[in-house]
Enzyme design. Structure first.
Site, mmCIF file in Angstrom:
data_model
loop_
_atom_site.group_PDB
_atom_site.id
_atom_site.type_symbol
_atom_site.label_atom_id
_atom_site.label_comp_id
_atom_site.label_asym_id
_atom_site.label_seq_id
_atom_site.Cartn_x
_atom_site.Cartn_y
_atom_site.Cartn_z
ATOM 1 N N CYS A 118 5.540 -2.573 14.677
ATOM 2 C CA CYS A 118 6.809 -2.542 12.955
ATOM 3 C C CYS A 118 7.883 -3.014 13.806
ATOM 4 C CB CYS A 118 6.286 -0.933 12.919
ATOM 5 S SG CYS A 118 6.232 0.736 14.394
ATOM 6 N N GLU A 129 8.541 -9.189 5.366
ATOM 7 C CA GLU A 129 7.563 -9.499 7.416
ATOM 8 C C GLU A 129 6.348 -9.314 7.172
ATOM 9 O OE1 GLU A 129 6.748 -5.143 10.289
ATOM 10 O OE2 GLU A 129 5.666 -5.162 8.334
ATOM 11 N N GLU A 156 6.411 4.741 6.736
ATOM 12 C CA GLU A 156 6.991 3.697 7.031
ATOM 13 C C GLU A 156 6.063 2.526 6.361
ATOM 14 O OE1 GLU A 156 6.451 1.437 11.603
ATOM 15 O OE2 GLU A 156 6.654 3.808 11.223
ATOM 16 N N GLY A 192 1.021 -0.832 -0.092
ATOM 17 C CA GLY A 192 -0.138 0.041 -0.432
ATOM 18 C C GLY A 192 1.130 1.224 0.326
ATOM 19 N N GLY A 193 2.272 1.244 0.634
ATOM 20 C CA GLY A 193 2.679 2.389 0.826
ATOM 21 C C GLY A 193 2.996 2.390 -0.576
#
Length: 491
Positions: A287, A376, A250, A230-231
């Site tokens: 995170c 991640e 981030e 998405g980022g």
């Protein structure tokens, strides 16, 4: 304004009645951005004292709504009251920290080179420099922090401190929490006589809402906390604008932990138990969660893995923040299952919106060849990478992409190896820790919460700490200007 029904009757410890919330549209985005631009001509040139008082007023109004925020926050997210209460304190603490920061003028970086009219071969003019606000900014609320990284969270606090109006796109995981915080901000606007357009909240909506916000010509920067996919999509939209703008995203991190031999020999089991507790805190939805542990082969490393396994096995399923996050966790686990040279140490199936811990093990060569192992997995899943010795550990360290944190567990006898690793770790991450677990980020002057891509899209910035205000400031130089034309911060 459109309405939708939000079903908050969630499984496990997330439960409550249904509520209705506004749905964002591109038309509402346009109205909010225009209001923010109108507000900037006053707010952007207001005094530091006035903005500091405004930030303190927001903090006061949030605390006045503490019970309501916690009540709906637990319904929406499944987070326990103690976590939400602590996060509310962190949110108001950020606002008050920035109030103090701008009252002191610490963010201005004021410089002055006096005129040298007699300098040869050419005279030097009088030059002054100061940091100035950039204009309206967009902030995307985070799913995992409904308060500290959302409506009035870090990016909003620092933008308002800098003198930049804010348009927030609320996260659909906690719209009720966002609305109550937005009400607190608007109460502070009225109390302090600020222009109404200085803050707007646009709820949820589809992807068109986010796209309209980052592509609106009046928006001058974007702050985002979320997934890599998405980022990166929003980052590309910002770059493709007729006027490209900075995107401070981030995007994710596995935060590798390197266990050095002396420390493992003395307290490997203790470190393993600590890692299990860190990995499962908040269902691993941080995170800075330590997803990867690097340790040498041998009985000392085995003791570390055994202790970590026992700690994870003792932790039952936990409620995740959203159905989407729970599904992504299951999909991430599936990447590890059945993979060549990846050994399951502890596996659990997760049902519905719950997440149970999982642990896998592999070797350095496999990890370096399979990039998917370094992506991640948002949740309580850990990977142990076994190395043959110091050389193997250093080679592996060089193979990691950008991270938010890099972590060493060491004793005095490990100093020489730690010194060899340090150049690699500081190039890898924005924060390097020794003998600790990074879950949680201190809000203070020295903190750096960011790192090389893909941890964040701008390795020179931080999303936490007073240095983060530089995201939404730019330097302006004034040459031979009379005092009457200079900003008040320079006179």
């Amino acid at each position: 304004m459109g309405r939708r029904r939000g079903d908050l009757r969630l499984r496990a410890c997330a439960h409550g009645p249904s509520h209705a919330f506004a749905v964002g549209t591109p038309e509402l985005v346009d109205a909010a951005c225009k209001a923010a631009e109108d507000a900037f001509w006053g707010f952007g040139y207001s005094t530091r004292a006035a903005r500091a008082d405004f930030l303190d007023a927001i903090a006061d109004e949030i605390e006045a709504r503490a019970a309501a925020i916690t009540g709906i926050g637990t319904q929406e997210t499944g987070l326990p009251e103690v976590r939400l209460n602590g996060e509310r304190g962190r949110t108001t603490g950020q606002l008050r920290l920035f109030a103090t920061h701008i009252r002191n003028g610490d963010h201005l970086d004021r410089r002055h080179d006096a005129a040298l009219p007699d300098r040869q071969p050419l005279p030097r003019p009088d030059l002054k420099m100061v940091q100035r606000p950039i204009g309206p900014v967009a902030v995307f609320g985070a799913s995992n922090f409904p308060l500290a990284f959302s409506t009035a969270g870090g990016d909003t606090a620092l933008a308002l401190a800098a003198g930049c109006p804010v348009v927030v796109k609320g996260h659909s995981a906690h719209p009720g929490t966002g609305e109550i915080v937005a009400e607190a901000i608007h109460a502070a606007i009225a109390k302090c006589g600020m222009p109404k357009g200085v803050f707007s909240l646009i709820q949820g909506g589809n992807r068109e809402v986010g796209q309209a916000l980052v592509q609106h010509p009046l928006i001058k920067a974007v702050g985002f906390t979320g997934s890599l996919g998405g980022g990166r999509a929003l980052f590309d939209l910002c770059a493709r604008r007729p006027e490209p703008i900075p995107f401070f995203g981030e995007l994710g991190s596995v935060n590798p932990m390197f266990l050095l031999p002396e420390a493992v020999a003395v307290r490997g089991a203790e470190i393993g138990a600590g890692w299990a507790a860190s990995l499962t805190m908040g269902a691993g939805q941080f995170c800075t969660s330590l997803s990867v542990a690097v340790v040498e082969t041998g009985p000392e490393g085995d003791a570390f893995v055994k202790a970590a396994t026992e700690g994870l096995a003792a932790t039952g399923p936990q409620t995740m923040l959203t159905d989407g996050i729970a599904k992504a966790y299951k999909d991430g686990k599936a990447r590890f299952d059945g993979r060549n040279a990846v050994r399951p140490v502890l596996t659990n199936d997760s049902e519905g919106r719950s997440a149970a811990p999982n642990l896998y093990e592999t070797d350095a060569a496999t990890f370096l060849q399979d990039h998917a192992l370094g992506e991640e997995v948002f949740g309580p899943l850990g990977l142990v990478i076994r190395v043959a010795g110091p050389e193997d550990m250093e080679t592996l360290a060089r193979g990691f992409v950008g991270q938010l944190t890099a972590n060493l567990h060491m004793d005095a006898g490990d100093t020489a190896l730690a010194q060899r690793l340090m150049p690699v770790l500081e190039r890898m991450a924005g924060r390097v820790l020794v003998n600790g677990f990074p879950t949680g980020v201190e809000v203070c002057d020295s903190m750096v919460h960011g790192g090389p891509y893909p941890a964040s899209t701008n390795f020179g910035a931080t999303s936490v700490g007073t240095l983060s205000i530089r995201r939404f400031l730019r330097p302006v130089c004034y040459q031979n200007l009379p005092d009457a034309l200079l900003p008040g911060d320079l006179t």
